[in-house]
Design a protein around this motif. Structure first.
Motif: not given
Length: 621
Positions: A131-141, A463-472
């Motif tokens: 549950f936390a991953l979709p948001s955590a990946e933005k902070d931790m790249c 910040g993070c230079h990666m594309d992050l998935e935008q999950d529903n």
């Protein structure tokens, strides 16, 4: 006959004065007899007799005597083992009698909720990272590989904890090791919400998983030792509801907390505490509450009796008895004791649902071919589009968002990009001339085989230079919520029927029905169908889980109960790891392999379970 007495070193009887009646001894003959004593004229003298070498007959006699002694020792050990088994069986029957006298009441219900919170924490642990991953990946790249490792490390920790701490509970005690397990989970789960780096977060979730992995096998062993035989199957099944409650709690907290990204604070430019971190620490609450409440609970008296601490065990049993009697209004009654792959398929469902989402999303993709746009200002979101062989001249892209957009073989001339963010957006084989990029996240890797002529990049976003998935996120939480809630009917049915139809029929029937659900997955070609079959599968398979829990605690003795449960739970977590790695690799390729593997395992397991001994009438050894 009165003149004879028995002599141990002779065969027969001898006269009291040493002579046989009627025979007189000749001194010369006696002297001759002394010289040749032990030898007959016809005997041959053994060559080694005077060299200190034993006679073969003596050696053979000694070996025979030693063999006879060993046989007596083995018979003695066998008698000792039989006596010990008889004592243990007598103790087990006496303990059942005592638990019947203690009754089932307030004490068991208090312990039920305390241990239920610990089991709830196990259910939360399974969901919290996903549950936390979709948001955590933005902070931790986080890259895809790092996200996969983070999801796997939780199960690896839970597997290790089940193996190690489950066995330790049979040596040090249920309450003591359970407290250690909950303390590990609560402390490191809380710490993980504050750490900023990926490595530190990974380590904290590993230790947190080890802690809660050891809790689950101890919970069932601990609670079973306070239950009488008539109540054991039913109430161990009721206890399983708390695992479902953990999933519902995690889904509800994620739903209500994570979308509020502003809930948090920042310290400078490097420390950020966002809403997903609030969610992580809130998920540690069930474990923390259980840890505090467990301090007021006693050790298992069955374990203490096995360790020889009889006085302490009787005092605890008296406390159980008095607590229940006071609740029933009879405190004067005196206590007078007498002396006595599921997992793999489960983790496959979310991947399949996500795959159907992606396929539906791609089916709605818009393709623009050969378009020419001149002097336009674009300040809205462009999503799910492909632009091929187009020409854009003197166009402005300001304060806008590209989401899943591809520009291919497109010509940009004198365009201006300002304050632009993007996800999964690429420029492929494009020509970009006299164009300015200001404060954007259109980094170098997003331009594939492109040609730049007099173009400039200014003040790119940090910040993070990666594309992050935008999950529903909403759908993910909803699916997990429904999957957890669907377990409730199976829990209720198994609790009511566990002691009526028996453990083995419950296991076999549940696993065969679950295998049937696997077969119908062949017809699940949409999100709604997969969600429906997931709910049916979870509801059917939980009865087998509950029955296996009951069989495990009843089949193994007190000295091995938590160890056996730990091994079982560790193997389940190993199945989850295999499910994450193997089943997920077939998503989008074929459903045949995951479905056949799961169905075969369920059918085989159900048939093998029927060969287990029925433990419904068995006392706790």
């Amino acid at each position: 006959m009165d003149a004879y007495k028995y002599q141990d070193n002779y065969e027969g009887y001898a006269h009291t004065d040493g002579y046989y009646p009627g025979n007189e001894s000749n001194p010369e003959e006696d002297a001759q007899s002394d010289v040749t004593e032990g030898h007959d004229e016809e005997d041959e003298i053994y060559e080694g007799e005077y060299q200190g070498i034993p006679h073969p007959d003596d050696v053979k006699a000694k070996k025979t005597k030693m063999a006879s002694s060993r046989e007596e020792d083995l018979r003695g050990q066998a008698d000792l083992m039989a006596e010990r088994m008889e004592d243990e069986e007598e103790l087990a029957h006496q303990y059942e009698t005592i638990m019947d006298e203690c009754g089932h009441g307030r004490f068991q219900w208090i312990l039920f909720f305390v241990l239920g919170l610990a089991l709830m924490a196990d259910g939360v642990e399974v969901f919290v990272v996903s549950f936390a991953l979709p948001s955590a990946e933005k902070d931790m790249c986080l890259s895809s590989s790092k996200k996969g490792m983070l999801g796997m490390i939780v199960y690896l920790g839970m597997m290790s904890g089940a193996f190690v701490l489950g066995g330790l509970a049979d040596k040090l005690g249920r309450k003591r090791v359970l407290s250690m397990s909950l303390a590990l989970n609560a402390s490191f789960a809380s710490i993980s919400s504050f750490v900023q780096g990926y490595g530190a977060f990974l380590f904290c979730r590993l230790i947190s998983g080890i802690g809660i992995g050891g809790a689950l096998p101890i919970v069932f062993a601990y609670f079973s030792e306070f239950l009488s035989r008539e109540k054991r199957g039913e109430h161990l099944s009721w206890l399983g509801i708390f695992w479902m409650t953990g999933g519902i709690y995690a889904s509800a907290m994620a739903w209500s907390i994570i979308p509020h990204y502003g809930w948090g604070f920042s310290m400078g430019t490097h420390y950020h505490y966002h809403s997903w971190r609030v969610f992580v620490i809130v998920c540690a609450l069930p474990c923390t509450v259980s840890l505090v409440a467990l301090r007021f609970m006693p050790e298992s008296p069955r374990f203490l009796l096995e360790m020889g601490k009889h006085d302490e065990a009787w005092m605890i049993l008296k406390k159980v008895h008095d607590t229940n009697m006071r609740a029933k209004g009879t405190p004067e009654k005196v206590f007078t004791p007498s002396t006595e792959n599921y997992y793999g398929l489960t983790v496959w469902f979310p991947d399949m649902i996500r795959y159907f989402q992606e396929e539906e999303y791609k089916s709605k993709m818009k393709v623009f071919f050969g378009e020419h746009v001149f002097g336009a200002t674009i300040n809205f979101t462009m999503e799910n589009q492909i632009h091929q062989h187009g020409k854009l001249v003197n166009d402005k892209f300001t304060k806008m968002y590209f989401k899943h957009v591809l520009f291919e073989d497109t010509f940009f001339d004198e365009c201006y990009f300002e304050d632009v963010t993007s996800t999964d957006t690429y420029f492929k084989n494009c020509t970009i001339e006299s164009t300015i990029f200001y404060n954007t996240d259109l980094y170098e890797h997003k331009f594939i085989d492109c040609r730049f002529i007099n173009s400039t990049f200014l003040d790119q976003k940090e910040g993070c230079h990666m594309d992050l998935e935008q999950d529903n996120d909403f759908l993910i939480y909803l699916v997990s919520f429904l999957g957890s809630l669907s377990v409730l009917p199976g829990n209720i049915i198994s609790a009511l029927l566990m002691d009526r139809i028996g453990r083995l029929k419950m296991i076999g029937g549940s696993m065969l029905i679950s295998a049937g659900c696997c077969f119908f997955l062949f017809f699940g070609n949409s999100e709604s169908a997969m969600i429906g079959w997931q709910c049916l599968f979870c509801g059917a398979s939980i009865a087998a889980w509950n029955a296996l829990d009951v069989v495990t605690v009843e089949l193994y003795p007190t000295t091995q109960r938590a160890t056996a449960f730990g091994i079982l739970n560790g193997l389940c977590k190993f199945g989850a790891i295999l499910g994450n790695t193997i089943f997920a690799s077939f998503v989008g390729i074929t459903k045949v392999v995951p479905i056949l593997l799961a169905a075969t395992s369920l059918v085989g397991g159900g048939l093998i379970a029927l060969r287990l001994p029925e433990t419904r009438e068995q006392v706790l050894m």
